[in-house]
Design a protein around this motif. Structure first.
Motif, PDB file in Angstrom:
ATOM      1  N   GLY A  94     -13.307   3.602 -14.212  1.00 43.11           N
ATOM      2  CA  GLY A  94     -12.331   4.679 -14.277  1.00 43.11           C
ATOM      3  C   GLY A  94     -11.964   5.254 -12.931  1.00 43.11           C
ATOM      4  O   GLY A  94     -11.074   6.107 -12.838  1.00 43.11           O
ATOM      5  N   SER A  95     -12.626   4.801 -11.868  1.00 35.14           N
ATOM      6  CA  SER A  95     -12.355   5.326 -10.526  1.00 35.14           C
ATOM      7  C   SER A  95     -11.038   4.782  -9.979  1.00 35.14           C
ATOM      8  O   SER A  95     -10.553   3.721 -10.380  1.00 35.14           O
ATOM      9  CB  SER A  95     -13.487   4.930  -9.567  1.00 35.14           C
ATOM     10  N   THR A  96     -10.485   5.529  -9.026  1.00 33.33           N
ATOM     11  CA  THR A  96      -9.326   5.082  -8.260  1.00 33.33           C
ATOM     12  C   THR A  96      -9.796   4.789  -6.848  1.00 33.33           C
ATOM     13  O   THR A  96     -10.323   5.669  -6.167  1.00 33.33           O
ATOM     14  CB  THR A  96      -8.224   6.148  -8.237  1.00 33.33           C
ATOM     15  N   LEU A  97      -9.614   3.533  -6.406  1.00 30.57           N
ATOM     16  CA  LEU A  97     -10.120   3.092  -5.117  1.00 30.57           C
ATOM     17  C   LEU A  97      -8.981   2.585  -4.236  1.00 30.57           C
ATOM     18  O   LEU A  97      -8.042   1.943  -4.732  1.00 30.57           O
ATOM     19  CB  LEU A  97     -11.131   1.945  -5.285  1.00 30.57           C
ATOM     20  N   ILE A  98      -9.071   2.864  -2.936  1.00 32.74           N
ATOM     21  CA  ILE A  98      -8.187   2.246  -1.956  1.00 32.74           C
ATOM     22  C   ILE A  98      -8.974   1.143  -1.270  1.00 32.74           C
ATOM     23  O   ILE A  98     -10.067   1.376  -0.734  1.00 32.74           O
ATOM     24  CB  ILE A  98      -7.666   3.255  -0.919  1.00 32.74           C
ATOM     25  N   PHE A  99      -8.425  -0.062  -1.291  1.00 34.04           N
ATOM     26  CA  PHE A  99      -9.061  -1.217  -0.669  1.00 34.04           C
ATOM     27  C   PHE A  99      -8.401  -1.489   0.678  1.00 34.04           C
ATOM     28  O   PHE A  99      -7.212  -1.797   0.748  1.00 34.04           O
ATOM     29  CB  PHE A  99      -8.919  -2.457  -1.551  1.00 34.04           C
ATOM     30  N   ALA A 119      -6.923   0.103  -8.587  1.00 32.89           N
ATOM     31  CA  ALA A 119      -7.134  -0.435  -7.242  1.00 32.89           C
ATOM     32  C   ALA A 119      -5.841  -0.354  -6.443  1.00 32.89           C
ATOM     33  O   ALA A 119      -4.841  -1.002  -6.784  1.00 32.89           O
ATOM     34  CB  ALA A 119      -7.612  -1.885  -7.315  1.00 32.89           C
ATOM     35  N   ILE A 120      -5.848   0.452  -5.404  1.00 32.25           N
ATOM     36  CA  ILE A 120      -4.717   0.562  -4.473  1.00 32.25           C
ATOM     37  C   ILE A 120      -5.062  -0.301  -3.267  1.00 32.25           C
ATOM     38  O   ILE A 120      -6.063  -0.063  -2.597  1.00 32.25           O
ATOM     39  CB  ILE A 120      -4.511   2.023  -4.048  1.00 32.25           C
ATOM     40  N   THR A 121      -4.259  -1.315  -3.005  1.00 37.06           N
ATOM     41  CA  THR A 121      -4.657  -2.299  -2.001  1.00 37.06           C
ATOM     42  C   THR A 121      -3.747  -2.295  -0.777  1.00 37.06           C
ATOM     43  O   THR A 121      -2.530  -2.135  -0.877  1.00 37.06           O
ATOM     44  CB  THR A 121      -4.683  -3.720  -2.590  1.00 37.06           C
ATOM     45  N   LEU A 122      -4.395  -2.490   0.368  1.00 39.47           N
ATOM     46  CA  LEU A 122      -3.708  -2.646   1.649  1.00 39.47           C
ATOM     47  C   LEU A 122      -3.831  -4.085   2.135  1.00 39.47           C
ATOM     48  O   LEU A 122      -3.742  -4.352   3.328  1.00 39.47           O
ATOM     49  CB  LEU A 122      -4.335  -1.702   2.680  1.00 39.47           C
ATOM     50  N   ASP A 123      -4.032  -5.016   1.190  1.00 40.33           N
ATOM     51  CA  ASP A 123      -4.392  -6.379   1.544  1.00 40.33           C
ATOM     52  C   ASP A 123      -3.897  -7.324   0.453  1.00 40.33           C
ATOM     53  O   ASP A 123      -4.216  -7.138  -0.729  1.00 40.33           O
ATOM     54  CB  ASP A 123      -5.918  -6.448   1.667  1.00 40.33           C
ATOM     55  N   LEU A 124      -3.132  -8.341   0.833  1.00 42.57           N
ATOM     56  CA  LEU A 124      -2.603  -9.272  -0.165  1.00 42.57           C
ATOM     57  C   LEU A 124      -3.690 -10.065  -0.885  1.00 42.57           C
ATOM     58  O   LEU A 124      -3.674 -10.172  -2.111  1.00 42.57           O
ATOM     59  CB  LEU A 124      -1.600 -10.226   0.493  1.00 42.57           C
ATOM     60  N   VAL A 137      -3.688  -2.759 -10.584  1.00 39.27           N
ATOM     61  CA  VAL A 137      -3.528  -2.969  -9.149  1.00 39.27           C
ATOM     62  C   VAL A 137      -2.197  -2.393  -8.676  1.00 39.27           C
ATOM     63  O   VAL A 137      -1.141  -2.698  -9.229  1.00 39.27           O
ATOM     64  CB  VAL A 137      -3.595  -4.468  -8.792  1.00 39.27           C
ATOM     65  N   LEU A 138      -2.271  -1.547  -7.642  1.00 42.70           N
ATOM     66  CA  LEU A 138      -1.078  -1.016  -6.987  1.00 42.70           C
ATOM     67  C   LEU A 138      -1.051  -1.565  -5.575  1.00 42.70           C
ATOM     68  O   LEU A 138      -1.901  -1.221  -4.742  1.00 42.70           O
ATOM     69  CB  LEU A 138      -1.122   0.516  -6.973  1.00 42.70           C
ATOM     70  N   LEU A 139      -0.093  -2.432  -5.295  1.00 42.31           N
ATOM     71  CA  LEU A 139       0.036  -3.036  -3.977  1.00 42.31           C
ATOM     72  C   LEU A 139       1.033  -2.231  -3.169  1.00 42.31           C
ATOM     73  O   LEU A 139       2.212  -2.153  -3.521  1.00 42.31           O
ATOM     74  CB  LEU A 139       0.495  -4.491  -4.104  1.00 42.31           C
ATOM     75  N   LEU A 140       0.564  -1.592  -2.094  1.00 43.06           N
ATOM     76  CA  LEU A 140       1.445  -0.753  -1.292  1.00 43.06           C
ATOM     77  C   LEU A 140       2.448  -1.607  -0.526  1.00 43.06           C
ATOM     78  O   LEU A 140       2.090  -2.621   0.063  1.00 43.06           O
ATOM     79  CB  LEU A 140       0.620   0.086  -0.319  1.00 43.06           C
ATOM     80  N   GLY A 141       3.689  -1.160  -0.540  1.00 45.26           N
ATOM     81  CA  GLY A 141       4.728  -1.896   0.160  1.00 45.26           C
ATOM     82  C   GLY A 141       4.633  -1.718   1.667  1.00 45.26           C
ATOM     83  O   GLY A 141       4.087  -0.736   2.157  1.00 45.26           O
ATOM     84  N   GLY A 142       5.155  -2.666   2.414  1.00 36.49           N
ATOM     85  CA  GLY A 142       5.126  -2.590   3.861  1.00 36.49           C
ATOM     86  C   GLY A 142       5.233  -3.964   4.483  1.00 36.49           C
ATOM     87  O   GLY A 142       5.613  -4.937   3.828  1.00 36.49           O
ATOM     88  N   ARG A 143       4.886  -4.049   5.774  1.00 36.19           N
ATOM     89  CA  ARG A 143       4.942  -5.321   6.499  1.00 36.19           C
ATOM     90  C   ARG A 143       3.623  -6.059   6.336  1.00 36.19           C
ATOM     91  O   ARG A 143       2.554  -5.500   6.593  1.00 36.19           O
ATOM     92  CB  ARG A 143       5.203  -5.067   7.989  1.00 36.19           C
ATOM     93  N   VAL A 144       3.701  -7.311   5.924  1.00 35.01           N
ATOM     94  CA  VAL A 144       2.511  -8.152   5.825  1.00 35.01           C
ATOM     95  C   VAL A 144       2.282  -8.818   7.178  1.00 35.01           C
ATOM     96  O   VAL A 144       3.132  -9.549   7.675  1.00 35.01           O
ATOM     97  CB  VAL A 144       2.671  -9.220   4.724  1.00 35.01           C
ATOM     98  N   ARG A 145       1.136  -8.527   7.780  1.00 34.80           N
ATOM     99  CA  ARG A 145       0.840  -9.048   9.108  1.00 34.80           C
ATOM    100  C   ARG A 145       0.436 -10.511   9.032  1.00 34.80           C
ATOM    101  O   ARG A 145      -0.404 -10.900   8.219  1.00 34.80           O
ATOM    102  CB  ARG A 145      -0.274  -8.237   9.781  1.00 34.80           C
ATOM    103  N   LEU A 163      -0.609   9.781  -2.134  1.00 37.00           N
ATOM    104  CA  LEU A 163      -1.642   9.302  -3.047  1.00 37.00           C
ATOM    105  C   LEU A 163      -2.934  10.105  -2.938  1.00 37.00           C
ATOM    106  O   LEU A 163      -3.207  10.720  -1.908  1.00 37.00           O
ATOM    107  CB  LEU A 163      -1.950   7.825  -2.745  1.00 37.00           C
ATOM    108  N   ARG A 164      -3.715  10.060  -4.005  1.00 37.82           N
ATOM    109  CA  ARG A 164      -5.064  10.629  -4.003  1.00 37.82           C
ATOM    110  C   ARG A 164      -5.994   9.621  -4.665  1.00 37.82           C
ATOM    111  O   ARG A 164      -5.680   9.061  -5.710  1.00 37.82           O
ATOM    112  CB  ARG A 164      -5.114  11.962  -4.746  1.00 37.82           C
TER     113      ARG A 164
END
Length: 249
Positions: A94-99, A119-124, A137-145, A163-164
């Motif tokens: 039930g937790s909300t995590l940023i990866f 799961a909020i992810t900063l990684d593809l 899974v919530l994939l944050l938009g942006g530039r993929v390095r 976000l929280r």
């Protein structure tokens, strides 16, 4: 022994000895010198080490450059798995995590995939692994390095500000007495915002990340709730002196 297992063992030996002859590596790994030469050539082409006459030398860490994902993925595999097992045992359903991005965080994602989490992810790669079962899974938009697959940039930063989360699982390029640092400015900014968005921050890093500094400051040690690392390091006294909770697995 499979090629990946041999190369992992070679990297572990290079981390300890820095420079080794082909004959020494062959004896320590338990294969022929011809096999070691082929491994060293392939690893040099991947940027994992540098060839020398008759052997190999560990590449010096850079303040401004990070290893490519392929290079990082073969480093410290058992340590990353131990860290991942511990973290997975501590996360509540039930937790909300940023990866964060990185291979240690990816190992955690593999352990948590399918559980009832947000799961909020900063990684593809982490997003791909997590998107099974009951995991949202919530994939944050942006530039993929390129070569690292992390997600950065103004879009990512704007989304993070709104976000929280209960927990930020943070990786690091380097950690010393002054705090957590990173070789990439854009990634450092995203990490700072993820810390601000989260009730707690866990720093997940194997022993090779401690005792040195990269170019860009991410945060001071007092912004970290807990450090999770492996038992091979003897460099953790200063972390405990700073009042940090340190878990070695």
């Amino acid at each position: 022994m499979l090629p990946l297992e041999r190369q992992t063992r070679i990297i572990e030996l290079m981390d300890v000895h820095e420079t080794l002859l082909t004959q020494e590596l062959a004896e320590k790994v338990g294969v022929s010198e011809a096999t070691i030469r082929r491994d060293l050539q392939g690893m040099a082409e991947q940027g994992l080490l540098a060839r020398t006459h008759g052997g190999a030398v560990r590449l010096q860490r850079s303040l401004t450059q990070e290893p490519a994902f392929a290079a990082k993925s073969v480093r410290m595999p058992s340590e990353k798995l131990a860290i991942a097992d511990y973290v997975a045992s501590q996360v509540k359903d039930g937790s909300t995590l940023i990866f964060d991005a990185g291979t240690t965080i990816l190992a955690v994602a593999q352990r948590l995939a399918g559980r009832p989490l947000t799961a909020i992810t900063l990684d593809l790669p982490a997003a791909q692994v997590l998107a099974v079962g009951e995991t949202e899974v919530l994939l944050l938009g942006g530039r993929v390095r390129s070569n690292s697959f992390s997600i950065t940039g103004p879009w990512t930063e704007e989304l993070l500000r709104g976000l929280r989360a209960d927990l930020f699982l943070m990786g690091a390029h380097a950690v010393d007495e002054r705090g957590v640092s990173n070789a990439v400015i854009e990634e450092a900014m995203v990490k700072r915002l993820a810390i601000e968005a989260s009730a707690k921050t866990l720093l997940l890093a194997d022993h090779s990340k401690f005792g040195w500094r990269a170019m860009t400051q991410v945060c001071a040690l007092d912004r970290v709730s807990e450090v999770v690392s492996d038992r091979k390091s003897r460099k953790f006294g200063w972390l405990r002196d700073a009042g940090l909770e340190v878990t070695l697995v």
